[in-house]
Design a protein around this motif. Structure first.
Motif, PDB file in Angstrom:
ATOM      1  N   GLU A   6      29.718  45.171  45.313  1.00 50.07           N
ATOM      2  CA  GLU A   6      29.097  45.969  44.268  1.00 50.07           C
ATOM      3  C   GLU A   6      28.936  47.338  44.152  1.00 50.07           C
ATOM      4  OE1 GLU A   6      25.588  42.768  44.321  1.00 50.07           O
ATOM      5  OE2 GLU A   6      26.280  43.806  45.487  1.00 50.07           O
ATOM      6  N   CYS A  22      31.170  44.353  39.691  1.00 52.79           N
ATOM      7  CA  CYS A  22      30.957  43.331  41.145  1.00 52.79           C
ATOM      8  C   CYS A  22      32.505  43.232  40.837  1.00 52.79           C
ATOM      9  CB  CYS A  22      29.912  42.380  41.355  1.00 52.79           C
ATOM     10  SG  CYS A  22      30.270  42.019  42.303  1.00 52.79           S
ATOM     11  N   CYS A  95      24.951  40.267  42.668  1.00 52.98           N
ATOM     12  CA  CYS A  95      25.691  40.000  42.473  1.00 52.98           C
ATOM     13  C   CYS A  95      26.350  38.525  42.699  1.00 52.98           C
ATOM     14  CB  CYS A  95      27.044  40.751  42.589  1.00 52.98           C
ATOM     15  SG  CYS A  95      28.414  39.974  41.519  1.00 52.98           S
ATOM     16  N   GLY A 112      26.924  38.839  46.761  1.00 55.24           N
ATOM     17  CA  GLY A 112      27.387  39.898  46.998  1.00 55.24           C
ATOM     18  C   GLY A 112      25.689  40.336  48.001  1.00 55.24           C
TER      19      GLY A 112
END
Length: 121
Positions: A6, A22, A95, A112
């Motif tokens: 990200e 992302c 993300c 993420g």
């Protein structure tokens, strides 16, 4: 294995704008959907927006009309443009890559590490 990296986020004033992105990297065949979730202190993680194959989008009611999600399939990257930000948008934004297919036909979900968005004057 797939990595989601990200970028963006940070501090914005109420009424301001921020963009986060992302990028997915690694070995995979295709990704069905990518999106963003957020988690504020003391609260559960919640959906912000997702975008699936065919550019089908889904937004949380709290961000409809203020946020736009988009996706660059060639770069396996998802973007979230946030406008008219409110203090209640303050959260860690995560993300998500959903149904990431490998070449055997199996699929997985990845997250993420999160990026902080703070809306404050």
């Amino acid at each position: 294995q797939v990595q989601l990296v990200e970028s963006g986020g940070g501090l914005a004033q109420p009424g301001g704008s921020l963009s986060i992105s992302c990028a997915a990297s690694g070995t995979f065949f295709t990704i069905y959907a990518m999106g963003w979730y957020r988690q504020a202190p003391g609260k559960q993680r919640e959906l912000v927006a997702t975008i699936a194959t065919g550019a089908r989008t889904n937004y949380a009611d709290s961000v409809k009309g203020r946020c736009t999600i988009s996706r660059d399939n060639a770069k396996n990257t998802v973007f979230l443009q946030m406008n008219s930000l409110k203090p209640e948008d303050t959260a860690v934004y995560y993300c998500n890559a959903d149904r990431v297919y490998d070449y055997s036909g199996s699929y997985y979900t990845y997250w993420g590490q999160g990026t902080q968005v703070t809306v404050s004057s």
